[in-house]
Design a protein around this motif. Structure first.
Motif, PDB file in Angstrom:
ATOM      1  N   ALA A 169       0.076  -8.307  -4.649  1.00 59.79           N
ATOM      2  CA  ALA A 169       1.070  -7.466  -3.904  1.00 59.79           C
ATOM      3  C   ALA A 169       1.516  -6.279  -4.504  1.00 59.79           C
ATOM      4  CB  ALA A 169       2.123  -8.418  -3.340  1.00 59.79           C
ATOM      5  N   VAL A 193      -0.737  -6.591   0.773  1.00 60.99           N
ATOM      6  CA  VAL A 193      -0.882  -7.895  -0.062  1.00 60.99           C
ATOM      7  C   VAL A 193      -2.249  -8.422   0.139  1.00 60.99           C
ATOM      8  CG1 VAL A 193      -0.162 -10.016  -0.827  1.00 60.99           C
ATOM      9  CG2 VAL A 193       1.588  -8.664   0.536  1.00 60.99           C
ATOM     10  N   ALA A 252       4.869  -3.755   2.564  1.00 65.89           N
ATOM     11  CA  ALA A 252       4.326  -4.430   1.632  1.00 65.89           C
ATOM     12  C   ALA A 252       2.801  -4.414   1.882  1.00 65.89           C
ATOM     13  CB  ALA A 252       4.601  -5.946   1.411  1.00 65.89           C
ATOM     14  N   CYS A 294       4.954 -12.352  -4.046  1.00 66.49           N
ATOM     15  CA  CYS A 294       4.797 -11.028  -3.927  1.00 66.49           C
ATOM     16  C   CYS A 294       5.620 -10.101  -4.763  1.00 66.49           C
ATOM     17  CB  CYS A 294       5.236 -10.637  -2.346  1.00 66.49           C
ATOM     18  SG  CYS A 294       3.957 -11.163  -1.182  1.00 66.49           S
ATOM     19  N   THR A 313       0.855  -5.149  -9.287  1.00 65.35           N
ATOM     20  CA  THR A 313       0.125  -5.651  -8.333  1.00 65.35           C
ATOM     21  C   THR A 313      -1.271  -6.634  -9.091  1.00 65.35           C
ATOM     22  OG1 THR A 313       0.134  -3.566  -7.505  1.00 65.35           O
ATOM     23  CG2 THR A 313      -1.349  -5.056  -6.349  1.00 65.35           C
ATOM     24  N   LEU A 319      -2.413 -14.269  -4.564  1.00 63.57           N
ATOM     25  CA  LEU A 319      -2.192 -12.860  -3.854  1.00 63.57           C
ATOM     26  C   LEU A 319      -2.141 -11.867  -4.991  1.00 63.57           C
ATOM     27  CD1 LEU A 319       0.872 -12.210  -4.103  1.00 63.57           C
ATOM     28  CD2 LEU A 319       1.184 -13.942  -2.151  1.00 63.57           C
ATOM     29  N   SER A 343       4.270 -10.488  -8.434  1.00 63.52           N
ATOM     30  CA  SER A 343       2.913  -9.579  -8.548  1.00 63.52           C
ATOM     31  C   SER A 343       3.376  -8.210  -8.583  1.00 63.52           C
ATOM     32  CB  SER A 343       1.995  -9.754  -7.316  1.00 63.52           C
ATOM     33  OG  SER A 343       0.912  -9.021  -7.116  1.00 63.52           O
ATOM     34  N   SER A 344       4.018  -7.810  -7.791  1.00 65.39           N
ATOM     35  CA  SER A 344       4.499  -6.219  -7.622  1.00 65.39           C
ATOM     36  C   SER A 344       5.283  -5.983  -8.778  1.00 65.39           C
ATOM     37  CB  SER A 344       5.418  -5.897  -6.382  1.00 65.39           C
ATOM     38  OG  SER A 344       5.549  -4.668  -6.206  1.00 65.39           O
ATOM     39  N   THR A 367       8.913  -8.484   3.490  1.00 62.67           N
ATOM     40  CA  THR A 367       8.064  -9.611   3.047  1.00 62.67           C
ATOM     41  C   THR A 367       8.845 -10.909   3.472  1.00 62.67           C
ATOM     42  OG1 THR A 367       9.166  -9.906   0.937  1.00 62.67           O
ATOM     43  CG2 THR A 367       6.785  -8.925   1.113  1.00 62.67           C
TER      44      THR A 367
END
Length: 391
Positions: free
Chosen positions: A230, A247, A245, A376, A384, A228, A379-380, A206
């Protein structure tokens, strides 16, 4: 305030220093080549390594005198700022975690900074660097080099002119395969620092290449990512950062997008690709075939626009050096950023505004990239979940 003796740039090369980029450093050599292509710069000083001995050896390889080769970037910034023939600008080509402390020392002394991406390794450092750049009289240029490709400027111009209509979809991807195996465990220098979160930051693919894909998507479309979702993976056992990744992107204004970055996709070398679709047509560009841009007006056959060829516009032409059919690529794209930087440096040194057609990535563009990596990761970690960029 400009440094005394630095307002005489007209009629001579810009005196360039470099921090990082010593022996066996890939990106340092690229920056040096790019700076020379159009004759705007002369490398005159540097602190090329974290040790004085290695820095001295690298500087001598480049033909620099010993008194302009430094063992420490702070020593370099202080002395070069005092010299009447000191550097006008510095190129920073260190691992990511050193970008902020190095840039700080030169910016506060009024020396222009040309820095490799990403902006920094952490979001707090990125925000601090943006504030410092905004308060400095010196310029800050970030080398997202793909923005210098002629057909990328062509695509940007076409979108700005409304040729594909209102943008609906943006697809960006950057797959590679070079980290499919644990090269960092074998002692490969380039792999080692890129997979070390203390030096690269929290992002792997990323940060290293995903930021390029995002920057290109925003640069070409003029849109900004608001949120976003991700899904990050680390497929190589023992690796401490992501190597793949997927996204989903939401842009301001309602457009949607997807971004894929991977360094574990066998068969891909540097397969950066951008596709943009509006309600009147679409555009497609591939970095490995950079002199071509595909344009499809809705309901019509696909059209191939070539660099400097029929149908190409002024924006791409500004970035071109040779006639159509003679390929230009990675080094020339990098050189275009250096040449845009040179035009800006010469303008401000003469007390004039930067010309409107001079375009280069800024510290704020870099902040968006670092915020993208941060988002990212967040979020992950939340399975997600949709998150906003913390800018």
């Amino acid at each position: 305030m400009a440094i005394e003796g630095r307002n005489d740039i007209a009629g001579r090369p810009i005196r360039l220093g470099m921090v990082g980029g010593g022996r066996d450093a890939f990106i340092g050599a690229v920056h040096r080549i790019a700076s020379r292509i159009d004759g705007h710069y002369q490398l005159v000083a540097g602190a090329f390594s974290s040790t004085a001995e290695k820095s001295k050896a690298s500087g001598r390889d480049l033909g620099l005198p010993d008194d302009r080769i430094y063992g420490d970037f702070t020593e370099m910034a202080k002395r070069e700022a005092r010299l009447k023939t000191g550097i006008d600008a510095v190129a920073i080509v260190t691992p990511n975690h050193m970008h902020y402390p190095v840039a700080r020392e030169f910016l506060k002394r009024g020396i222009h900074v040309i820095c490799d991406k990403p902006l920094t390794s952490t979001l707090p450092d990125a925000k601090r660097l943006v504030k410092l750049a905004e308060s400095s009289d010196a310029l800050f240029i970030l080398t997202h080099n793909y923005t210098g490709y002629p057909m990328i400027r062509q695509a940007r111009e076409m979108i700005a002119n409304g040729e594909i209509g209102r943008i609906r979809l943006v697809q960006a991807e950057y797959p590679q395969d070079w980290l499919t195996e644990p090269l960092e465990a074998a002692g490969m220098k380039q792999a080692a620092w890129r997979t070390d979160p203390a030096r690269s930051g929290a992002g792997g693919s990323t940060g290293d290449i995903g930021t390029h894909a995002l920057n290109l998507a925003q640069f070409v479309t003029g849109l900004q990512v608001e949120a976003l979702a991700a899904d990050l993976d680390t497929f190589v056992e023992g690796r401490r950062v992501d190597d793949n990744a997927h996204v989903l992107l939401r842009f301001a204004g309602g457009a949607k997008g997807m971004l894929w970055s991977s360094q574990v996709a066998p068969g891909n070398e540097n397969a950066l690709k951008l596709r943009v679709y509006g309600d009147k047509g679409g555009l497609e560009w591939r970095q490995e075939d950079p002199n071509y841009l595909w344009f499809t007006p809705l309901g019509e056959p696909k059209r191939l626009i070539t660099r400097n060829g029929a149908g190409a516009g002024e924006a791409g032409g500004r970035m071109s050096r040779v006639p159509p059919g003679h390929p230009e690529g990675y080094l020339e794209g990098f050189a275009n950023i250096y040449t845009e930087a040179a035009a800006a440096i010469r303008a401000v040194s003469a007390g004039e505004p930067v010309p409107d057609d001079v375009v280069y990535p800024t510290a704020h563009d870099g902040l968006i990239g670092v915020a993208f990596v941060d988002a990212c990761v967040r979020s992950s970690q939340r399975n997600t979940a949709w998150v906003k960029l913390a800018i």
